[in-house]
Design an enzyme around this catalytic site. Sequence first.
Site, PDB file in Angstrom:
ATOM      1  N   GLU A   8     -11.898   6.286   5.358  1.00  0.00           N
ATOM      2  CA  GLU A   8     -11.242   7.073   6.408  1.00  0.00           C
ATOM      3  C   GLU A   8     -12.229   7.339   7.551  1.00  0.00           C
ATOM      4  O   GLU A   8     -11.845   7.369   8.716  1.00  0.00           O
ATOM      5  CB  GLU A   8     -10.707   8.395   5.846  1.00  0.00           C
ATOM      6  N   TRP A  10      -5.627   2.197  10.273  1.00  0.00           N
ATOM      7  CA  TRP A  10      -5.877   2.077   8.833  1.00  0.00           C
ATOM      8  C   TRP A  10      -5.610   0.654   8.370  1.00  0.00           C
ATOM      9  O   TRP A  10      -6.271   0.141   7.470  1.00  0.00           O
ATOM     10  CB  TRP A  10      -5.033   3.073   8.036  1.00  0.00           C
ATOM     11  N   TYR A  63       0.844  -1.202   0.000  1.00  0.00           N
ATOM     12  CA  TYR A  63       0.000   0.000   0.000  1.00  0.00           C
ATOM     13  C   TYR A  63       0.880   1.254   0.000  1.00  0.00           C
ATOM     14  O   TYR A  63       0.645   2.185  -0.789  1.00  0.00           O
ATOM     15  CB  TYR A  63      -0.912  -0.024   1.233  1.00  0.00           C
TER      16      TYR A  63
END
Length: 212
Positions: A52, A60, A30
């Site tokens: 988010e 996350w 990522y």
Amino acid sequence: MEEKKTGLMVGADGAARCFWPGALPDYLHYHDNEWGRPVANDTRLFEKICLEGFQSGLSWLTILRKRDNFREAFSGFDFDKVAEYGEADIERLLGNPGIVRHRGKIVSTINNAKRARELADEAGSLAAWFWKFEPGADERPKVVDYPTLIANPTTPTSTRISKELKKRGWSFVGPTTVYAFMQAMGLVNDHIEGCMCRGKIEAERKAFKRPG
């Protein structure tokens, strides 16, 4: 630890990277291939700002590992489709163990899909609306280093965007959430100086055709 001073860590491949993905393969992928690369696709922008919101109070990494489940559950984050969700969809989502089953965040995503449709109609696209807020050099730090990032989880720009979205009826879009969105979608390049990705992202941002 050295990475806590510099914000950098050297991976098994000998390359220096931002410290936050650690040595986790999915997180490294990522970081290397998504985070900070400029995005003008409305669906990806909507997905990210919704995820988010789901991330609030969580990590996350937790959301990233559930992202495919979220995509399947929320019609690929096509906001025209999500905007039509009703109570049966809310109950379906609350029963889905593959996502974060938080009623407030689920209801917020459906609401925000309706607001996204309005915003796209107003500006021509979500991308055109968000990218008009891209901060200029005068609003950016001279050097992006670890102390700067840690000290600034929000910025004047993320606060402005947050206020504008809330004025239009969006929810779960506080300044910290919005700044994480800006960092991920390439409105800013917050790869730390010395990270192997920083120069690549700068080049992509220079070549990127701003929407609008």
